[in-house]
Write a protein that holds these residues in place. Structure first.
Motif, PDB file in Angstrom:
ATOM      1  N   LEU A   1       0.861  -1.162  -0.118  1.00  0.00           N
ATOM      2  CA  LEU A   1      -0.134   0.004   0.037  1.00  0.00           C
ATOM      3  C   LEU A   1       0.901   1.366   0.106  1.00  0.00           C
ATOM      4  CD1 LEU A   1      -3.101  -1.001   2.482  1.00  0.00           C
ATOM      5  CD2 LEU A   1      -2.737  -0.842  -0.044  1.00  0.00           C
ATOM      6  N   THR A   2       2.013   1.237   0.716  1.00  0.00           N
ATOM      7  CA  THR A   2       2.858   2.470   0.767  1.00  0.00           C
ATOM      8  C   THR A   2       3.384   2.601  -0.843  1.00  0.00           C
ATOM      9  OG1 THR A   2       3.659   2.008   2.824  1.00  0.00           O
ATOM     10  CG2 THR A   2       5.047   3.507   1.390  1.00  0.00           C
ATOM     11  N   ALA A   3       3.874   1.541  -1.428  1.00  0.00           N
ATOM     12  CA  ALA A   3       4.286   1.834  -2.688  1.00  0.00           C
ATOM     13  C   ALA A   3       3.180   2.337  -3.603  1.00  0.00           C
ATOM     14  CB  ALA A   3       4.705   0.482  -3.391  1.00  0.00           C
ATOM     15  N   ALA A   4       1.998   1.760  -3.537  1.00  0.00           N
ATOM     16  CA  ALA A   4       0.870   2.186  -4.388  1.00  0.00           C
ATOM     17  C   ALA A   4       0.573   3.582  -4.240  1.00  0.00           C
ATOM     18  CB  ALA A   4      -0.264   1.269  -4.225  1.00  0.00           C
ATOM     19  N   PHE A   5       0.467   4.246  -3.045  1.00  0.00           N
ATOM     20  CA  PHE A   5      -0.190   5.450  -2.622  1.00  0.00           C
ATOM     21  C   PHE A   5       1.151   6.570  -3.077  1.00  0.00           C
ATOM     22  CE2 PHE A   5      -3.347   3.595  -0.054  1.00  0.00           C
ATOM     23  CZ  PHE A   5      -4.415   4.601  -0.156  1.00  0.00           C
ATOM     24  N   GLU A   6       2.172   6.173  -2.901  1.00  0.00           N
ATOM     25  CA  GLU A   6       3.279   6.882  -3.365  1.00  0.00           C
ATOM     26  C   GLU A   6       3.516   6.761  -4.818  1.00  0.00           C
ATOM     27  OE1 GLU A   6       6.233   6.690   0.492  1.00  0.00           O
ATOM     28  OE2 GLU A   6       6.715   5.305  -1.260  1.00  0.00           O
ATOM     29  N   GLY A   7       3.247   5.812  -5.466  1.00  0.00           N
ATOM     30  CA  GLY A   7       2.992   5.961  -6.892  1.00  0.00           C
ATOM     31  C   GLY A   7       1.985   6.715  -7.485  1.00  0.00           C
ATOM     32  N   PHE A   8       0.987   6.974  -6.788  1.00  0.00           N
ATOM     33  CA  PHE A   8       0.071   7.904  -6.991  1.00  0.00           C
ATOM     34  C   PHE A   8       0.191   9.474  -6.759  1.00  0.00           C
ATOM     35  CE2 PHE A   8      -3.154   4.168  -6.155  1.00  0.00           C
ATOM     36  CZ  PHE A   8      -3.092   3.751  -7.813  1.00  0.00           C
TER      37      PHE A   8
ATOM     38  N   LYS B   1       1.918  11.219  -0.256  1.00  0.00           N
ATOM     39  CA  LYS B   1       2.703  11.270   0.903  1.00  0.00           C
ATOM     40  C   LYS B   1       2.194  10.333   1.933  1.00  0.00           C
ATOM     41  CE  LYS B   1       4.391  13.626   5.089  1.00  0.00           C
ATOM     42  NZ  LYS B   1       4.470  14.917   5.571  1.00  0.00           N
ATOM     43  N   VAL B   2       2.943   9.125   2.086  1.00  0.00           N
ATOM     44  CA  VAL B   2       2.470   8.015   3.127  1.00  0.00           C
ATOM     45  C   VAL B   2       3.443   8.201   4.477  1.00  0.00           C
ATOM     46  CG1 VAL B   2       2.207   5.622   3.371  1.00  0.00           C
ATOM     47  CG2 VAL B   2       1.930   6.727   1.124  1.00  0.00           C
ATOM     48  N   LEU B   3       2.999   8.260   5.598  1.00  0.00           N
ATOM     49  CA  LEU B   3       3.972   8.353   6.750  1.00  0.00           C
ATOM     50  C   LEU B   3       4.423   6.941   7.240  1.00  0.00           C
ATOM     51  CD1 LEU B   3       2.334  10.970   6.766  1.00  0.00           C
ATOM     52  CD2 LEU B   3       2.299  10.835   9.526  1.00  0.00           C
ATOM     53  N   SER B   4       5.751   7.112   7.522  1.00  0.00           N
ATOM     54  CA  SER B   4       6.106   5.829   8.115  1.00  0.00           C
ATOM     55  C   SER B   4       5.661   5.270   9.140  1.00  0.00           C
ATOM     56  CB  SER B   4       7.512   6.024   8.461  1.00  0.00           C
ATOM     57  OG  SER B   4       8.236   4.896   9.085  1.00  0.00           O
ATOM     58  N   THR B   5       5.079   3.784   9.266  1.00  0.00           N
ATOM     59  CA  THR B   5       4.197   3.576  10.287  1.00  0.00           C
ATOM     60  C   THR B   5       4.766   2.302  11.006  1.00  0.00           C
ATOM     61  OG1 THR B   5       2.182   2.676  10.850  1.00  0.00           O
ATOM     62  CG2 THR B   5       3.033   1.774   8.640  1.00  0.00           C
ATOM     63  N   GLN B   6       4.311   2.037  12.420  1.00  0.00           N
ATOM     64  CA  GLN B   6       4.845   0.897  13.186  1.00  0.00           C
ATOM     65  C   GLN B   6       3.425   0.277  13.549  1.00  0.00           C
ATOM     66  OE1 GLN B   6       7.828  -0.512  13.803  1.00  0.00           O
ATOM     67  NE2 GLN B   6       8.721   0.986  12.210  1.00  0.00           N
TER      68      GLN B   6
ATOM     69  N   ILE C   1      -1.804   2.706   7.779  1.00  0.00           N
ATOM     70  CA  ILE C   1      -1.025   3.863   7.234  1.00  0.00           C
ATOM     71  C   ILE C   1      -1.619   5.049   7.142  1.00  0.00           C
ATOM     72  CG2 ILE C   1       0.594   2.353   5.722  1.00  0.00           C
ATOM     73  CD1 ILE C   1      -1.231   2.859   3.393  1.00  0.00           C
ATOM     74  N   CYS C   2      -1.182   6.104   7.235  1.00  0.00           N
ATOM     75  CA  CYS C   2      -1.816   7.437   7.354  1.00  0.00           C
ATOM     76  C   CYS C   2      -1.180   8.131   5.933  1.00  0.00           C
ATOM     77  CB  CYS C   2      -1.330   8.300   8.381  1.00  0.00           C
ATOM     78  SG  CYS C   2      -1.831   9.931   8.555  1.00  0.00           S
ATOM     79  N   VAL C   3      -2.152   8.518   5.133  1.00  0.00           N
ATOM     80  CA  VAL C   3      -1.885   9.152   3.885  1.00  0.00           C
ATOM     81  C   VAL C   3      -2.257  10.644   3.660  1.00  0.00           C
ATOM     82  CG1 VAL C   3      -1.897   8.678   1.270  1.00  0.00           C
ATOM     83  CG2 VAL C   3      -2.048   6.717   3.028  1.00  0.00           C
ATOM     84  N   HIS C   4      -1.301  11.363   3.358  1.00  0.00           N
ATOM     85  CA  HIS C   4      -1.784  12.804   3.064  1.00  0.00           C
ATOM     86  C   HIS C   4      -2.226  12.908   1.371  1.00  0.00           C
ATOM     87  CE1 HIS C   4      -1.075  17.091   1.725  1.00  0.00           C
ATOM     88  NE2 HIS C   4      -2.025  17.209   2.665  1.00  0.00           N
ATOM     89  N   ILE C   5      -3.664  13.136   1.503  1.00  0.00           N
ATOM     90  CA  ILE C   5      -4.337  13.283   0.007  1.00  0.00           C
ATOM     91  C   ILE C   5      -4.269  14.688  -0.546  1.00  0.00           C
ATOM     92  CG2 ILE C   5      -6.493  12.556  -1.214  1.00  0.00           C
ATOM     93  CD1 ILE C   5      -5.050  10.190  -0.325  1.00  0.00           C
TER      94      ILE C   5
END
Length: 362
Positions: free
Chosen positions: A286-293, A296-301, A305-309
């Motif tokens: 999901l990180t790769a996909a959203f960044e591909g769009f 910004k995806v925040l690093s998560t533990q 994931i938290c995504v800035h749209i």
């Protein structure tokens, strides 16, 4: 008219994630996928489900309020005394009990922001002020949080990993913070997502309990163990703190089925490891996909994931819901341009990516 307590005027209703039934009925859909509330997509531990069924013939009996078998299992797992453990009807009740036991009218509590809203809710409902430190999706410095503490502060709330950002504090950061906090201020360390953390410097907080008697470590069976529907929370702290908590704990709050299921789940290492593996793989996808769009995806533990749209975050949430995919808009957290996405099964993640791609193109 019977007037409520004046503190209630400061409170807002809790905003939960939308349910599958709600979206199904609104849009007339047969199938709905929910990736909004950080639930375990693999479901409950199979061992917990079996234990739940086995207790069915005893549901007419009251549970033991002191839950000795569950508390013994927790104590054994973490290497603490049974007298250092409190349980509750979910972590929400644990937070509520902390408020009743330690927060007084006219006090204040501090917390990193944005974060889980129940900390503020509990603070305000007990007549105290909540001081939020931080804004936006940047990691809030624990030094800044320590600086916000004054002689009226009773509790410092730290969610680690933080909900909704997924950001975390290392053991070095946490230890430095604890050294700065006055001994009369309770540090409420919420580790609801701790079992998902893979960072090598993520703190082993239970080992800090002996060194810092004002540390309160909160955990839950709702996330990695998949028992959100049964509501079982637990916490570990000094014997003095826990003793005060038991005085205001409701007598039969954790039901029989919840107790036996939690004990079984605690020992189901296979389910835990399968969940961790699926979560780690899903984060990468999901990180790769959203960044591909271009987002910004925040690093998560955590298991999300938290995504800035951006300005159209709400539009994306509405579009996804109309297609039977529920994610969490974060306006109620103070992040109106962000969404939070729970990591799902591979096929659920793939469907989400396809829908987001459709929205982006449209």
């Amino acid at each position: 008219m019977v007037e409520p307590r004046p503190e209630l005027s400061k409170l807002s209703d809790y905003v939960p994630g939308k349910s599958i039934e709600e979206i199904r009925e609104r849009f007339g859909l047969d199938k709905v996928v929910k990736l909004a509330s950080n639930e375990n997509p693999l479901g409950a531990s199979p061992k917990a489900v079996a234990a739940f069924h086995e207790i069915a013939d005893s549901l007419h009996l009251y549970p033991r309020g002191d839950a000795p078998k569950l508390i013994n299992a927790i104590a054994k797992k973490f290497g603490v005394k049974t007298s250092q453990i409190i349980i509750g009807n979910g972590s929400d009740e644990i937070i509520d009990m902390v408020g009743k036991a330690f927060i007084r009218q006219g006090d204040n509590c501090v917390g990193i922001t944005p974060t889980f809203s129940v900390y503020k809710f509990t603070t305000l409902s007990n007549g105290a002020d909540f001081v939020g430190v931080g804004a936006g999706d940047a990691k809030t410095s624990l030094d800044d949080l320590a600086s916000a503490i004054n002689d009226k502060t009773r509790v410092a709330f730290v969610c680690n990993p933080n909900n909704p950002t997924g950001l975390y504090y290392s053991e070095e950061e946490l230890r430095a913070f604890l050294k700065k906090v006055p001994a009369n201020v309770l540090v409420f360390l919420d580790e609801a997502y701790a079992e998902f953390a893979t960072a090598p410097d993520y703190p082993d907080s239970t080992k800090l309990l002996a060194e810092f008697p004002n540390l309160f470590v909160n955990r839950t069976f709702s996330k990695i163990y998949g028992l959100a529907g049964l509501r079982v929370g637990y916490a570990m702290a000094s014997e003095d703190v826990v003793r005060a908590m038991w005085k205001i704990k409701p007598p039969f709050d954790v039901n029989q089925a919840a107790q036996v299921a939690a004990i079984a789940a605690l020992g189901d290492t296979e389910h835990v490891e399968a969940t961790r593996a699926m979560n780690a793989a899903g984060i990468k996808v999901l990180t790769a996909a959203f960044e591909g769009f271009g987002f910004k995806v925040l690093s998560t533990q955590g298991n999300f994931i938290c995504v800035h749209i951006g300005d159209l975050a709400k539009d994306l949430v509405n579009f996804l819901e109309s297609k039977g995919m529920i994610v969490r808009g974060l306006a109620s957290f103070g992040l109106p341009e962000h969404i939070r996405v729970t990591i799902g099964k591979p096929e659920e993640n793939e469907l989400l990516v396809a829908l987001v791609k459709q929205w982006v193109k449209g």
